[in-house]
Motif scaffolding. Structure first.
Motif, PDB file in Angstrom:
ATOM      1  N   LEU A 141       0.838  -1.197   0.000  1.00  0.00           N
ATOM      2  CA  LEU A 141       0.000   0.000   0.000  1.00  0.00           C
ATOM      3  C   LEU A 141       0.871   1.244   0.000  1.00  0.00           C
ATOM      4  CD1 LEU A 141      -2.850   1.307   0.380  1.00  0.00           C
ATOM      5  CD2 LEU A 141      -2.520   1.013   2.833  1.00  0.00           C
ATOM      6  N   ASP A 142       0.588   2.160  -0.914  1.00  0.00           N
ATOM      7  CA  ASP A 142       1.344   3.405  -0.974  1.00  0.00           C
ATOM      8  C   ASP A 142       1.084   4.256   0.268  1.00  0.00           C
ATOM      9  OD1 ASP A 142       2.958   5.453  -2.337  1.00  0.00           O
ATOM     10  OD2 ASP A 142       1.079   6.561  -2.422  1.00  0.00           O
ATOM     11  N   GLY A 143       2.144   4.843   0.821  1.00  0.00           N
ATOM     12  CA  GLY A 143       1.994   5.736   1.959  1.00  0.00           C
ATOM     13  C   GLY A 143       2.564   5.142   3.233  1.00  0.00           C
ATOM     14  N   SER A 144       2.223   5.767   4.362  1.00  0.00           N
ATOM     15  CA  SER A 144       2.760   5.336   5.654  1.00  0.00           C
ATOM     16  C   SER A 144       1.685   4.843   6.609  1.00  0.00           C
ATOM     17  CB  SER A 144       3.503   6.510   6.323  1.00  0.00           C
ATOM     18  OG  SER A 144       2.617   7.606   6.520  1.00  0.00           O
ATOM     19  N   HIS A 145       0.418   4.912   6.195  1.00  0.00           N
ATOM     20  CA  HIS A 145      -0.683   4.531   7.086  1.00  0.00           C
ATOM     21  C   HIS A 145      -1.540   3.453   6.436  1.00  0.00           C
ATOM     22  CE1 HIS A 145      -4.013   4.687   9.854  1.00  0.00           C
ATOM     23  NE2 HIS A 145      -4.841   5.092   8.907  1.00  0.00           N
ATOM     24  N   ASN A 146      -1.799   2.397   7.172  1.00  0.00           N
ATOM     25  CA  ASN A 146      -2.650   1.313   6.668  1.00  0.00           C
ATOM     26  C   ASN A 146      -4.118   1.658   6.894  1.00  0.00           C
ATOM     27  OD1 ASN A 146      -3.975  -1.036   5.972  1.00  0.00           O
ATOM     28  ND2 ASN A 146      -3.194  -2.223   7.699  1.00  0.00           N
ATOM     29  N   TRP A 147      -4.732   2.276   5.885  1.00  0.00           N
ATOM     30  CA  TRP A 147      -6.164   2.587   5.966  1.00  0.00           C
ATOM     31  C   TRP A 147      -7.021   1.477   5.361  1.00  0.00           C
ATOM     32  CZ3 TRP A 147      -7.283   2.244   0.943  1.00  0.00           C
ATOM     33  CH2 TRP A 147      -6.368   2.723   0.000  1.00  0.00           C
ATOM     34  N   LEU A 148      -6.393   0.440   4.809  1.00  0.00           N
ATOM     35  CA  LEU A 148      -7.137  -0.588   4.100  1.00  0.00           C
ATOM     36  C   LEU A 148      -7.697  -1.666   5.022  1.00  0.00           C
ATOM     37  CD1 LEU A 148      -8.069  -1.794   1.384  1.00  0.00           C
ATOM     38  CD2 LEU A 148      -5.839  -2.939   1.240  1.00  0.00           C
ATOM     39  N   SER A 149      -6.910  -2.109   5.997  1.00  0.00           N
ATOM     40  CA  SER A 149      -7.372  -3.172   6.890  1.00  0.00           C
ATOM     41  C   SER A 149      -8.522  -2.672   7.764  1.00  0.00           C
ATOM     42  CB  SER A 149      -6.232  -3.648   7.787  1.00  0.00           C
ATOM     43  OG  SER A 149      -5.176  -4.172   7.010  1.00  0.00           O
ATOM     44  N   PRO A 150      -9.462  -3.548   8.130  1.00  0.00           N
ATOM     45  CA  PRO A 150     -10.551  -3.133   9.028  1.00  0.00           C
ATOM     46  C   PRO A 150     -10.005  -2.578  10.325  1.00  0.00           C
ATOM     47  CG  PRO A 150     -11.021  -5.276   8.057  1.00  0.00           C
ATOM     48  CD  PRO A 150      -9.611  -4.936   7.677  1.00  0.00           C
ATOM     49  N   ALA A 151     -10.673  -1.537  10.830  1.00  0.00           N
ATOM     50  CA  ALA A 151     -10.242  -0.904  12.076  1.00  0.00           C
ATOM     51  C   ALA A 151     -10.403  -1.869  13.243  1.00  0.00           C
ATOM     52  CB  ALA A 151     -11.046   0.363  12.324  1.00  0.00           C
ATOM     53  N   GLU A 152      -9.514  -1.761  14.235  1.00  0.00           N
ATOM     54  CA  GLU A 152      -9.598  -2.637  15.401  1.00  0.00           C
ATOM     55  C   GLU A 152     -10.850  -2.350  16.223  1.00  0.00           C
ATOM     56  OE1 GLU A 152      -6.052  -2.442  17.671  1.00  0.00           O
ATOM     57  OE2 GLU A 152      -4.758  -3.154  16.056  1.00  0.00           O
ATOM     58  N   ALA A 168      -5.564  -9.814   4.355  1.00  0.00           N
ATOM     59  CA  ALA A 168      -4.172 -10.164   4.058  1.00  0.00           C
ATOM     60  C   ALA A 168      -3.240  -9.188   4.766  1.00  0.00           C
ATOM     61  CB  ALA A 168      -3.934 -10.118   2.549  1.00  0.00           C
ATOM     62  N   PRO A 169      -2.010  -9.594   5.055  1.00  0.00           N
ATOM     63  CA  PRO A 169      -1.041  -8.664   5.648  1.00  0.00           C
ATOM     64  C   PRO A 169      -0.814  -7.469   4.724  1.00  0.00           C
ATOM     65  CG  PRO A 169      -0.246 -10.926   5.753  1.00  0.00           C
ATOM     66  CD  PRO A 169      -1.452 -10.947   4.877  1.00  0.00           C
ATOM     67  N   VAL A 170      -0.772  -6.270   5.299  1.00  0.00           N
ATOM     68  CA  VAL A 170      -0.581  -5.037   4.538  1.00  0.00           C
ATOM     69  C   VAL A 170       0.768  -4.429   4.891  1.00  0.00           C
ATOM     70  CG1 VAL A 170      -1.424  -2.696   4.129  1.00  0.00           C
ATOM     71  CG2 VAL A 170      -3.058  -4.589   4.354  1.00  0.00           C
ATOM     72  N   HIS A 171       1.582  -4.182   3.878  1.00  0.00           N
ATOM     73  CA  HIS A 171       2.872  -3.522   4.055  1.00  0.00           C
ATOM     74  C   HIS A 171       2.771  -2.144   3.423  1.00  0.00           C
ATOM     75  CE1 HIS A 171       7.339  -3.586   4.590  1.00  0.00           C
ATOM     76  NE2 HIS A 171       7.251  -2.659   3.640  1.00  0.00           N
ATOM     77  N   THR A 172       3.031  -1.086   4.192  1.00  0.00           N
ATOM     78  CA  THR A 172       3.000   0.273   3.650  1.00  0.00           C
ATOM     79  C   THR A 172       4.406   0.698   3.239  1.00  0.00           C
ATOM     80  OG1 THR A 172       3.273   1.272   5.849  1.00  0.00           O
ATOM     81  CG2 THR A 172       1.015   0.911   5.070  1.00  0.00           C
ATOM     82  N   ARG A 173       4.458   1.540   2.213  1.00  0.00           N
ATOM     83  CA  ARG A 173       5.758   2.033   1.738  1.00  0.00           C
ATOM     84  C   ARG A 173       5.567   3.425   1.157  1.00  0.00           C
ATOM     85  NH1 ARG A 173      10.844   0.072   0.486  1.00  0.00           N
ATOM     86  NH2 ARG A 173      11.892   0.939  -1.350  1.00  0.00           N
ATOM     87  N   ILE A 174       6.285   4.398   1.698  1.00  0.00           N
ATOM     88  CA  ILE A 174       6.224   5.756   1.174  1.00  0.00           C
ATOM     89  C   ILE A 174       6.818   5.789  -0.228  1.00  0.00           C
ATOM     90  CG2 ILE A 174       7.075   8.113   1.514  1.00  0.00           C
ATOM     91  CD1 ILE A 174       7.031   7.549   4.525  1.00  0.00           C
ATOM     92  N   LYS A 175       6.119   6.457  -1.132  1.00  0.00           N
ATOM     93  CA  LYS A 175       6.494   6.581  -2.543  1.00  0.00           C
ATOM     94  C   LYS A 175       6.503   5.242  -3.263  1.00  0.00           C
ATOM     95  CE  LYS A 175       9.050  10.915  -2.106  1.00  0.00           C
ATOM     96  NZ  LYS A 175      10.307  11.640  -2.394  1.00  0.00           N
ATOM     97  N   ALA A 176       5.700   4.305  -2.788  1.00  0.00           N
ATOM     98  CA  ALA A 176       5.585   3.033  -3.499  1.00  0.00           C
ATOM     99  C   ALA A 176       5.049   3.245  -4.909  1.00  0.00           C
ATOM    100  CB  ALA A 176       4.677   2.075  -2.727  1.00  0.00           C
ATOM    101  N   ASP A 177       4.200   4.267  -5.097  1.00  0.00           N
ATOM    102  CA  ASP A 177       3.664   4.520  -6.434  1.00  0.00           C
ATOM    103  C   ASP A 177       4.746   4.968  -7.410  1.00  0.00           C
ATOM    104  OD1 ASP A 177       4.059   6.944  -5.167  1.00  0.00           O
ATOM    105  OD2 ASP A 177       2.080   7.758  -5.606  1.00  0.00           O
ATOM    106  N   MET A 178       5.869   5.480  -6.893  1.00  0.00           N
ATOM    107  CA  MET A 178       6.982   5.907  -7.747  1.00  0.00           C
ATOM    108  C   MET A 178       7.974   4.778  -7.999  1.00  0.00           C
ATOM    109  SD  MET A 178       6.510   9.307  -8.128  1.00  0.00           S
ATOM    110  CE  MET A 178       8.118  10.048  -8.365  1.00  0.00           C
ATOM    111  N   GLN A 179       8.062   3.823  -7.061  1.00  0.00           N
ATOM    112  CA  GLN A 179       9.127   2.829  -7.089  1.00  0.00           C
ATOM    113  C   GLN A 179       8.668   1.420  -7.429  1.00  0.00           C
ATOM    114  OE1 GLN A 179      10.493   3.236  -3.083  1.00  0.00           O
ATOM    115  NE2 GLN A 179      11.310   5.304  -3.368  1.00  0.00           N
TER     116      GLN A 179
END
Length: 245
Positions: A141-152, A168-179
């Motif tokens: 997921l692009d960015g630094s915050h996991n907004w995709l997984s259901p909230a606790e 599924a496990p979510v891994h966030t990465r800043i500038k993933a859309d660029m890389q």
């Protein structure tokens, strides 16, 4: 009683968003998840988050980490002009193991807030991926915050949603859309589909120029808002006029 509004500006010729080409995204980072046992990875990106009108849209492009080959020409959608995005969109769709775009409306953004609306749009796209018979092992997921997984903690969104959402496990990465190619691909299909929706809304409200500004806070868009007021497709809970009374 009629209200005068500014004339819609002429549409500029399509051109790249930047004069300098960025380094092409690759699958190099995605392939590091093979060591964790993942085969199907879902690249996820959103568009429309900062707009004043229209939906927020979430794209998902799933790749097979064992067999996927690169797709030439794909960049973060912001670095591509409209013609390039339109050309690449069907190529991304056929290249992906599965792909989908989900949307949350302006009314849903007003009711739920932008983060829950992002999750709602992402859940709709995720459900379409599962319906296509593909279950991703990992999400990037692009960015630094996991907004995709259901909230606790339960929210209005979680209480009313009929689908449990991404598990599924979510891994966030800043500038993933660029890389990262999977995320750049997701951004392309999300941008093309959202732009098409804004062109459709432009037919209903042509004075706002949504075929050009796509609902973002351009000076022209705000000028029309001052003159004509918001439409049912504006996010009325937002500060539409930038602090003006």
């Amino acid at each position: 009683m009629s209200t005068a509004v500014p004339a819609v500006p002429a549409k500029a010729a399509a051109r790249p968003a930047t004069g300098v080409r960025s380094k092409a995204p690759t699958l190099r980072f995605e392939r590091t998840f093979k060591e964790r046992g993942a085969r199907y990875l879902a690249g996820v990106d959103e568009v429309g988050r900062g707009a004043l009108a229209g939906p927020v849209s979430v794209g998902i492009a799933v790749v097979d980490l064992h067999t996927q080959k690169p797709l030439s020409g794909v960049r973060d959608s912001k670095l591509l002009n409209p013609a390039e995005r339109e050309r690449l969109e069907p190529l991304v769709r056929s290249w992906s193991v599965a792909s989908a775009v989900g949307h949350a409306s302006a009314q849903e953004i007003d009711t739920l807030g932008i983060i829950a609306a992002l999750r709602l749009a992402g859940t709709r796209a995720w459900s379409d991926i599962l319906a296509a018979g593909v279950t991703p092992d990992m999400v990037l997921l692009d960015g630094s915050h996991n907004w995709l997984s259901p909230a606790e903690q339960l929210s209005l969104f979680d209480q009313t949603a009929t689908d449990p959402g991404c598990d599924a496990p979510v891994h966030t990465r800043i500038k993933a859309d660029m890389q990262c190619l999977s995320v750049a691909a997701a951004s392309v299909i999300a941008k093309v589909e959202r732009d098409q929706r804004m062109r459709e809304l432009h037919v209903e409200y042509p004075e706002f120029g949504w075929d050009v500004n796509k609902g973002y806070a351009t000076a022209f868009h705000r000028d029309v808002l001052r003159a004509a007021g918001p439409t049912p497709y504006h996010r009325v809970s937002w500060n539409l006029l930038g602090g003006e009374l």
